[in-house]
Design a protein around this motif. Structure first.
Motif, PDB file in Angstrom:
ATOM      1  N   ASN A 100       0.825  -1.203   0.000  1.00 27.23           N
ATOM      2  CA  ASN A 100       0.000   0.000   0.000  1.00 27.23           C
ATOM      3  C   ASN A 100       0.862   1.257   0.000  1.00 27.23           C
ATOM      4  N   ILE A 101       0.311   2.351  -0.465  1.00 35.71           N
ATOM      5  CA  ILE A 101       0.972   3.646  -0.317  1.00 35.71           C
ATOM      6  C   ILE A 101       1.175   3.913   1.174  1.00 35.71           C
ATOM      7  N   GLY A 102       2.367   4.339   1.544  1.00 37.09           N
ATOM      8  CA  GLY A 102       2.679   4.573   2.946  1.00 37.09           C
ATOM      9  C   GLY A 102       3.342   3.397   3.629  1.00 37.09           C
ATOM     10  N   ASP A 103       3.513   2.264   2.928  1.00 36.01           N
ATOM     11  CA  ASP A 103       4.239   1.125   3.471  1.00 36.01           C
ATOM     12  C   ASP A 103       5.743   1.302   3.244  1.00 36.01           C
ATOM     13  N   ILE A 104       6.509   0.397   3.828  1.00 37.21           N
ATOM     14  CA  ILE A 104       7.964   0.385   3.679  1.00 37.21           C
ATOM     15  C   ILE A 104       8.355  -0.982   3.151  1.00 37.21           C
ATOM     16  N   VAL A 105       9.160  -1.016   2.091  1.00 34.06           N
ATOM     17  CA  VAL A 105       9.626  -2.275   1.509  1.00 34.06           C
ATOM     18  C   VAL A 105      11.131  -2.388   1.705  1.00 34.06           C
ATOM     19  N   VAL A 106      11.558  -3.538   2.209  1.00 40.03           N
ATOM     20  CA  VAL A 106      12.970  -3.815   2.469  1.00 40.03           C
ATOM     21  C   VAL A 106      13.386  -5.000   1.605  1.00 40.03           C
ATOM     22  N   SER A 107      14.477  -4.851   0.850  1.00 34.80           N
ATOM     23  CA  SER A 107      14.907  -5.920  -0.049  1.00 34.80           C
ATOM     24  C   SER A 107      15.421  -7.118   0.740  1.00 34.80           C
ATOM     25  N   MET A 108      14.854  -8.276   0.438  1.00 32.53           N
ATOM     26  CA  MET A 108      15.279  -9.522   1.079  1.00 32.53           C
ATOM     27  C   MET A 108      15.199 -10.647   0.053  1.00 32.53           C
ATOM     28  N   PRO A 109      16.094 -11.633   0.139  1.00 34.66           N
ATOM     29  CA  PRO A 109      16.055 -12.761  -0.789  1.00 34.66           C
ATOM     30  C   PRO A 109      14.717 -13.499  -0.728  1.00 34.66           C
ATOM     31  N   VAL A 110      14.195 -13.859  -1.908  1.00 31.81           N
ATOM     32  CA  VAL A 110      12.941 -14.603  -2.012  1.00 31.81           C
ATOM     33  C   VAL A 110      13.142 -15.716  -3.035  1.00 31.81           C
ATOM     34  N   ASP A 111      12.987 -16.955  -2.588  1.00 33.61           N
ATOM     35  CA  ASP A 111      13.153 -18.114  -3.476  1.00 33.61           C
ATOM     36  C   ASP A 111      14.483 -18.018  -4.227  1.00 33.61           C
ATOM     37  N   LYS A 112      14.438 -17.981  -5.561  1.00 38.68           N
ATOM     38  CA  LYS A 112      15.673 -17.951  -6.357  1.00 38.68           C
ATOM     39  C   LYS A 112      16.210 -16.543  -6.560  1.00 38.68           C
ATOM     40  N   TYR A 113      15.504 -15.535  -6.051  1.00 40.09           N
ATOM     41  CA  TYR A 113      15.892 -14.141  -6.267  1.00 40.09           C
ATOM     42  C   TYR A 113      16.641 -13.596  -5.051  1.00 40.09           C
ATOM     43  N   PRO A 114      17.694 -12.786  -5.284  1.00 44.52           N
ATOM     44  CA  PRO A 114      18.559 -12.348  -4.190  1.00 44.52           C
ATOM     45  C   PRO A 114      18.062 -11.134  -3.412  1.00 44.52           C
ATOM     46  N   GLY A 115      17.017 -10.488  -3.824  1.00 42.44           N
ATOM     47  CA  GLY A 115      16.539  -9.305  -3.111  1.00 42.44           C
ATOM     48  C   GLY A 115      16.251  -8.149  -4.043  1.00 42.44           C
ATOM     49  N   VAL A 116      17.158  -7.910  -5.013  1.00 38.60           N
ATOM     50  CA  VAL A 116      16.960  -6.871  -6.030  1.00 38.60           C
ATOM     51  C   VAL A 116      17.296  -7.453  -7.396  1.00 38.60           C
ATOM     52  N   THR A 248     -18.323  12.230  -7.059  1.00 40.61           N
ATOM     53  CA  THR A 248     -17.036  12.685  -6.541  1.00 40.61           C
ATOM     54  C   THR A 248     -16.359  11.562  -5.763  1.00 40.61           C
ATOM     55  N   ILE A 249     -15.087  11.345  -6.033  1.00 45.73           N
ATOM     56  CA  ILE A 249     -14.344  10.306  -5.345  1.00 45.73           C
ATOM     57  C   ILE A 249     -13.608  10.922  -4.165  1.00 45.73           C
ATOM     58  N   GLN A 250     -13.800  10.345  -2.990  1.00 44.94           N
ATOM     59  CA  GLN A 250     -13.101  10.797  -1.804  1.00 44.94           C
ATOM     60  C   GLN A 250     -12.396   9.619  -1.166  1.00 44.94           C
ATOM     61  N   ARG A 251     -11.265   9.906  -0.531  1.00 44.91           N
ATOM     62  CA  ARG A 251     -10.493   8.849   0.101  1.00 44.91           C
ATOM     63  C   ARG A 251     -10.110   9.264   1.512  1.00 44.91           C
ATOM     64  N   GLN A 252     -10.188   8.336   2.421  1.00 47.50           N
ATOM     65  CA  GLN A 252      -9.713   8.563   3.778  1.00 47.50           C
ATOM     66  C   GLN A 252      -8.432   7.757   3.955  1.00 47.50           C
ATOM     67  N   HIS A 253      -7.273   8.392   3.755  1.00 46.89           N
ATOM     68  CA  HIS A 253      -6.011   7.664   3.794  1.00 46.89           C
ATOM     69  C   HIS A 253      -5.720   7.166   5.203  1.00 46.89           C
ATOM     70  N   ARG A 254      -5.257   5.952   5.294  1.00 50.49           N
ATOM     71  CA  ARG A 254      -4.855   5.432   6.586  1.00 50.49           C
ATOM     72  C   ARG A 254      -3.438   5.883   6.888  1.00 50.49           C
ATOM     73  N   VAL A 255      -3.082   5.927   8.166  1.00 52.89           N
ATOM     74  CA  VAL A 255      -1.784   6.432   8.588  1.00 52.89           C
ATOM     75  C   VAL A 255      -0.810   5.295   8.864  1.00 52.89           C
ATOM     76  N   LYS A 256      -1.309   4.131   9.237  1.00 53.72           N
ATOM     77  CA  LYS A 256      -0.449   3.017   9.628  1.00 53.72           C
ATOM     78  C   LYS A 256       0.431   2.567   8.470  1.00 53.72           C
ATOM     79  N   SER A 257       1.714   2.391   8.744  1.00 55.09           N
ATOM     80  CA  SER A 257       2.664   1.914   7.743  1.00 55.09           C
ATOM     81  C   SER A 257       3.092   0.495   8.086  1.00 55.09           C
ATOM     82  N   GLU A 258       2.996  -0.400   7.123  1.00 57.17           N
ATOM     83  CA  GLU A 258       3.442  -1.777   7.303  1.00 57.17           C
ATOM     84  C   GLU A 258       4.822  -1.939   6.675  1.00 57.17           C
ATOM     85  N   VAL A 259       5.661  -2.755   7.304  1.00 60.76           N
ATOM     86  CA  VAL A 259       6.983  -3.069   6.764  1.00 60.76           C
ATOM     87  C   VAL A 259       6.895  -4.394   6.026  1.00 60.76           C
ATOM     88  N   ARG A 260       7.256  -4.383   4.748  1.00 61.59           N
ATOM     89  CA  ARG A 260       7.201  -5.582   3.915  1.00 61.59           C
ATOM     90  C   ARG A 260       8.627  -5.966   3.502  1.00 61.59           C
TER      91      ARG A 260
END
Length: 370
Positions: A100-116, A248-260
């Motif tokens: 989601n927008i507002g999350d944090i992504v940290v590169s980590m190895p996944v299966d055959k992939y090294p992270g980036v 009209t489209i309105q959005r209520q953005h959440r503040v909580k940030s998840e680390v992925r």
């Protein structure tokens, strides 16, 4: 007596690509150190400081892109002989609905992939396109610190607000965009988002009758009228999407940030098309959490950790409103990580300049005496 510092005192290299990412890095420093002289041809502009036990040198790229990242990182390693771990910290585009927008992504190895993985670099073969651009895994000291930090977050959570509060206290004149997520009450729908049609007049009558029945009979006999439907959430989960009578489209953005934690796809172009974004994800076995433009330029031997605050969803709705806040939350996670990283573990890592010399990848410049 004032403390004095030399080039050999710095063991952590922090690289960012934008001025707003540099601001985010600077405000996270516990202490700022005075500037040092540098190699005559070194094009980098450095900021010096410390977080916890670590002395850190920060470089901001002159321009975005993988080549500029590689050049800046190589010069940093040449000028600072004792840098043992590197961090690439800034903003990136998320892959919905995993991120989601507002999350944090940290590169980590996944299966055959090294992270980036560099999604736009490879070889055309008879069996198809084979990617050859990928970074090595982050240094063992960083991986160990991440595991420890994950355990701490599972127990106590990531106290992002504490770091933002400290930044605000130390920098009272900092622009509010860095400390608070944007509200953006009106935004156009994303290209991959379906919006419910405006309610009809008969629906208003039905809701009025239901409200009267709800009031007379009681809550136990009738479900809440304004319960949240899964169909009203955007594909990215960043906001509750509401459709008023006039559309009209309105959005209520959440503040909580998840680390992925997971795979980051890196390339030399800005992705702002949902179909292309999803094709990159598909081509990497649907493992991608984030796309960005610099990390793959740091080459295998740097073993960097890439940390990205998500400011958009890499689609046609791409805009800059979240960039400052996303840069700060990525820097806040980085500070949290450095507080968990022991300096004695960093000292066990081989200096990056020595690795580059062994591989014949360093420049021919002679480092400054320390």
């Amino acid at each position: 007596m004032a403390e004095t510092w030399s080039h050999a005192d710095y063991t952590v290299g922090w690289i960012c690509a934008l001025a707003k990412e540099l601001v985010a890095a600077k405000v996270m420093l516990d202490k700022t150190h005075p500037p040092l002289s540098q190699l005559p041809n070194d094009p980098n502009s450095y900021t010096f400081g410390s977080i916890g036990e670590h002395n850190i040198v920060i470089a901001c790229l002159p321009e975005t892109g993988t080549i500029n990242a590689a050049t800046s990182a190589t010069w940093m390693a040449s000028s600072f002989s004792n840098i043992r771990v590197t961090l690439m910290v800034g903003i990136g585009g998320g892959i919905p609905p995993k991120v989601n927008i507002g999350d944090i992504v940290v590169s980590m190895p996944v299966d055959k992939y090294p992270g980036v993985v560099q999604y736009d670099f490879g070889k055309a073969e008879t069996t198809g396109f084979r990617r050859t651009g990928a970074l090595n895994k982050p240094r063992p000291a960083l991986l160990a610190a991440i595991r420890n930090l994950q355990a701490n977050h599972d127990i106590s959570g990531f106290d992002l607000q504490r770091y933002l509060g400290e930044v605000k206290e130390r920098n009272p004149k900092l622009k509010p965009e860095y400390l608070y997520p944007p509200t953006e009450p009106e935004m156009p729908p994303r290209q991959d988002e379906k919006i419910a049609p405006p309610p009809s007049f008969l629906l208003y009558i039905w809701k009025a009758l239901c409200s009267i029945f709800y009031f007379l009979v009681g809550q136990w006999a009738f479900p809440p009228l304004h319960s949240e439907s899964k169909n009203n959430r955007s594909a990215a989960g960043t906001a509750l999407v509401l459709s008023s009578a006039d559309g009209t489209i309105q959005r209520q953005h959440r503040v909580k940030s998840e680390v992925r934690y997971g795979l980051i796809a890196s390339g030399d172009q800005v992705i702002k098309d949902a179909k292309f974004r999803d094709e990159v994800d598909r081509s990497l076995d649907y493992q991608v959490l984030c796309v960005e433009m610099e990390a793959s330029g740091l080459m295998d031997n740097f073993g960097p950790l890439v940390i990205r605050g998500i400011c958009d969803l890499a689609n046609a709705e791409k805009h800059k409103a979240w960039q400052e806040y996303a840069a700060v939350i990525a820097a806040a996670y980085t500070k949290d990580l450095l507080m968990s990283l022991k300096s004695v573990e960093v000292q066990k890592e081989i200096p990056i300049r020595d690795i580059l010399h062994q591989q014949g990848q360093s420049s021919t410049v002679v480092p400054l005496a320390s």
